[in-house]
Design a protein around this motif. Structure first.
Motif, PDB file in Angstrom:
ATOM      1  N   SER A 275      49.777  50.718  28.236  1.00  0.00           N
ATOM      2  CA  SER A 275      50.230  49.435  28.375  1.00  0.00           C
ATOM      3  C   SER A 275      49.891  48.598  27.093  1.00  0.00           C
ATOM      4  O   SER A 275      48.808  48.497  26.931  1.00  0.00           O
ATOM      5  N   PHE A 276      50.987  47.597  27.020  1.00  0.00           N
ATOM      6  CA  PHE A 276      50.598  46.600  25.952  1.00  0.00           C
ATOM      7  C   PHE A 276      50.368  45.526  26.463  1.00  0.00           C
ATOM      8  O   PHE A 276      50.379  44.176  26.036  1.00  0.00           O
ATOM      9  N   ASN A 277      50.176  45.409  27.979  1.00  0.00           N
ATOM     10  CA  ASN A 277      50.213  44.099  28.407  1.00  0.00           C
ATOM     11  C   ASN A 277      48.954  44.374  29.612  1.00  0.00           C
ATOM     12  O   ASN A 277      49.317  44.398  30.816  1.00  0.00           O
ATOM     13  N   HIS A 278      47.640  44.523  29.239  1.00  0.00           N
ATOM     14  CA  HIS A 278      46.655  44.525  30.168  1.00  0.00           C
ATOM     15  C   HIS A 278      45.559  43.309  29.923  1.00  0.00           C
ATOM     16  O   HIS A 278      45.937  42.755  28.858  1.00  0.00           O
TER      17      HIS A 278
ATOM     18  N   PRO B  34      46.367  40.823  41.756  1.00  0.00           N
ATOM     19  CA  PRO B  34      45.905  40.765  40.259  1.00  0.00           C
ATOM     20  C   PRO B  34      46.378  42.218  39.660  1.00  0.00           C
ATOM     21  O   PRO B  34      45.637  43.173  39.557  1.00  0.00           O
ATOM     22  N   THR B  35      47.631  42.430  39.163  1.00  0.00           N
ATOM     23  CA  THR B  35      48.287  43.830  38.620  1.00  0.00           C
ATOM     24  C   THR B  35      47.274  44.055  37.357  1.00  0.00           C
ATOM     25  O   THR B  35      47.035  43.057  36.540  1.00  0.00           O
TER      26      THR B  35
ATOM     27  N   GLU C 243      52.332  51.087  37.555  1.00  0.00           N
ATOM     28  CA  GLU C 243      51.161  50.762  37.866  1.00  0.00           C
ATOM     29  C   GLU C 243      50.748  49.250  38.193  1.00  0.00           C
ATOM     30  O   GLU C 243      50.105  48.731  37.982  1.00  0.00           O
ATOM     31  N   ARG C 244      52.105  48.784  38.570  1.00  0.00           N
ATOM     32  CA  ARG C 244      52.079  47.253  39.089  1.00  0.00           C
ATOM     33  C   ARG C 244      51.277  47.139  40.424  1.00  0.00           C
ATOM     34  O   ARG C 244      52.087  46.936  41.619  1.00  0.00           O
ATOM     35  N   LEU C 245      50.165  47.221  40.209  1.00  0.00           N
ATOM     36  CA  LEU C 245      49.277  47.261  41.560  1.00  0.00           C
ATOM     37  C   LEU C 245      47.917  46.680  41.310  1.00  0.00           C
ATOM     38  O   LEU C 245      47.691  46.292  40.158  1.00  0.00           O
TER      39      LEU C 245
ATOM     40  N   ASP D 264      39.878  45.902  37.078  1.00  0.00           N
ATOM     41  CA  ASP D 264      40.363  44.928  35.974  1.00  0.00           C
ATOM     42  C   ASP D 264      40.023  43.689  36.255  1.00  0.00           C
ATOM     43  O   ASP D 264      39.398  42.954  35.557  1.00  0.00           O
ATOM     44  N   ILE D 265      40.347  43.138  37.697  1.00  0.00           N
ATOM     45  CA  ILE D 265      39.982  41.821  38.019  1.00  0.00           C
ATOM     46  C   ILE D 265      38.396  41.652  38.157  1.00  0.00           C
ATOM     47  O   ILE D 265      37.837  40.376  37.713  1.00  0.00           O
ATOM     48  N   SER D 266      37.927  42.578  38.429  1.00  0.00           N
ATOM     49  CA  SER D 266      36.228  42.365  38.821  1.00  0.00           C
ATOM     50  C   SER D 266      35.585  42.336  37.302  1.00  0.00           C
ATOM     51  O   SER D 266      34.834  41.398  37.232  1.00  0.00           O
ATOM     52  N   LEU D 267      36.175  42.717  36.179  1.00  0.00           N
ATOM     53  CA  LEU D 267      35.522  42.556  34.934  1.00  0.00           C
ATOM     54  C   LEU D 267      35.979  41.291  34.349  1.00  0.00           C
ATOM     55  O   LEU D 267      35.441  40.512  33.510  1.00  0.00           O
ATOM     56  N   PHE D 268      37.294  41.034  34.603  1.00  0.00           N
ATOM     57  CA  PHE D 268      37.950  39.795  34.088  1.00  0.00           C
ATOM     58  C   PHE D 268      37.796  38.602  34.872  1.00  0.00           C
ATOM     59  O   PHE D 268      38.109  37.346  34.431  1.00  0.00           O
ATOM     60  N   ALA D 269      37.391  38.569  35.877  1.00  0.00           N
ATOM     61  CA  ALA D 269      37.295  37.321  36.830  1.00  0.00           C
ATOM     62  C   ALA D 269      36.550  36.017  36.071  1.00  0.00           C
ATOM     63  O   ALA D 269      36.862  34.737  36.052  1.00  0.00           O
TER      64      ALA D 269
END
Length: 450
Positions: free
Chosen positions: A320-323, A27-28, A35-37, A42-47
């Motif tokens: 970034s414009f893609n988060h 989940p980058t 930062e393609r890591l 991010d995923i903790s908040l978005f899950a």
């Protein structure tokens, strides 16, 4: 999810495309730079939002194996998983908590305890680390190694102890539910008591008698209300008043960062101010979700100020414009505009409760649960509210129909409380609540039916 507002439909599209672009083998946070890591925060908040959009079970279960393998000896986690050459080995509040949040939300969405069983030992180890960090007073002002404060907030900092203690209380609550699901009742009892005790400590330390949350930040209020951290019921109304007053200072425009944003609208709903939640959601000027769309955004941005109103770009070294992190608002949208949420894990028992507002005249939501399709479609015109729902087989749903009385609601043209397969439960928050089994139902509310 569909609405009568084109901007909201575009926002859902932006959230969805951000997720597609950033869910690769990990989940980058962005595919656009170095930062393609697998950033944990991010995923903790978005899950919760991700689980509405796609079936995440295989993807996140596989990634959680990497999370377990990356766990430090003390139970903490790095900021990214996998960790390249030891970089970003430190983490912080909201990031390392992924050890608990992701398994919990996957289980809540799909009802499958495998992800809990696979990760339970590591979850307990991480929780022990947090418990040790907090100490005897139950306040947790530490865990400030890599990420501190409310990441990328707009000049509205939050007391670090509020962030840490809030997550400590929520971690304990989630761990209690997880332990219950796995049959570990002694641990569940311990976690439940601890969660309640932390909430009392939070209230005493950070909430004044007049309702002010220490530091007076939007995120502080959003966490206190959205995470149900105000232990004294008599204080909740006062905290809500201070929250609204704080938002009024910016004409109800957000200033929250990664941690505060997912809780902003749920906190307003918690205090009965869905009108303000819609107001904030529907802004089109800076800073807001609509502002990004007005500037041509087709995915979510990393920063609210990635492009300023004068056309200047934000910091080029991190812009970034893609988060997808700020797309976490999708969870509130699906629950309140689409009206869909789970009462029991896996939607064995669901809640269908659209909340009209923001001049919306119609909305809909659909979700492929493990039991089958769950959906709602509603309209609100000329004082008449209609709601069509579909409930999967072998499940039940509580359907909330905005109405003054139960007698004002029909199903299939007949009084709802006399309709086949429909049982009236209660009146709640301006809605008549009915229980239905699997099938499709057509509700309407307007003038009373006799």
């Amino acid at each position: 999810m569909k609405t009568s507002d084109g901007m909201l439909d575009q926002l859902v599209s932006n959230i969805s495309w951000s997720q597609r672009g950033n869910f690769l083998s990990i989940p980058t946070d962005t595919p656009a730079r170095d930062e393609r890591l697998g950033w944990t925060g991010d995923i903790s908040l978005f899950a919760p939002t991700a689980n509405y959009l796609v079936d995440t079970r295989a993807f996140l279960s596989h990634w959680m194996a990497d999370v377990r393998n990356s766990q430090h000896a003390d139970g903490d986690l790095p900021a990214v998983v996998p960790t390249p050459q030891g970089q970003f080995a430190d983490s912080g509040v909201g990031w390392s908590d992924v050890m608990i949040t992701v398994p919990y939300h996957v289980w809540r969405s799909y009802g499958d305890t495998r992800i809990l069983r696979d990760n339970y030992s590591a979850m307990r180890k991480f929780f022990h680390f947090v418990r040790e960090s907090a100490g005897a007073d139950l306040l947790e002002p530490g865990r400030t190694t890599f990420f501190t404060n409310d990441w990328l907030h707009l000049d509205d900092p939050t007391e670090q102890g509020i962030l840490g203690t809030a997550y400590y209380a929520e971690n304990a609550r989630m761990m209690a539910e997880v332990a219950d699901a796995l049959g570990d009742e002694p641990s569940a009892s311990d976690y439940r008591k601890l969660s309640a005790d932390i909430r009392h400590a939070f209230t005493e330390a950070y909430v004044s008698a007049d309702g002010t949350v220490k530091g007076n930040s939007q995120t502080g209020y959003a966490m206190a209300l959205g995470m149900d951290l105000v232990a004294d019921p008599a204080l909740v109304g006062k905290v809500g008043e201070k929250f609204v007053a704080k938002l009024a200072l910016t004409d109800y425009h957000l200033r929250t960062g990664f941690i505060g944003t997912p809780l902003l609208l749920p906190a307003l709903s918690r205090i009965g101010r869905d009108d303000l939640a819609y107001k904030m959601l529907l802004h089109k000027d800076y800073p807001s979700w609509g502002y990004e769309i007005e500037k041509g955004g087709t995915t979510m941005w990393e920063r609210w100020n990635s492009i300023m109103p004068d056309g200047e770009f934000g910091p080029v070294d991190m812009n970034s414009f893609n988060h997808y992190a700020y797309g976490a608002v999708g969870d509130w949208m699906f629950q309140n505009i689409g009206g869909l949420s789970a009462i029991e894990p896996g939607y064995k028992r669901s809640r269908i409760a659209p909340v009209p507002g923001g001049n919306l005249t119609r909305g809909s939501g659909s979700l492929h649960t493990v039991h089958g399709p769950l959906s709602s479609r509603w309209t609100s015109r000329d004082g008449v509210f209609t709601l069509k729902v579909t409930v999967p087989v072998n499940t039940v749903a509580e359907v909330h129909v905005p109405a003054d009385t139960r007698r004002a609601v029909t199903e299939g043209g007949r009084p709802a409380d006399r309709a086949k397969g429909v049982r009236f439960l209660r009146m709640e928050d301006g809605a008549a609540v009915f229980q239905v089994g699997s099938g499709t139902y057509d509700f309407a509310a307007g003038s009373e039916s006799h």
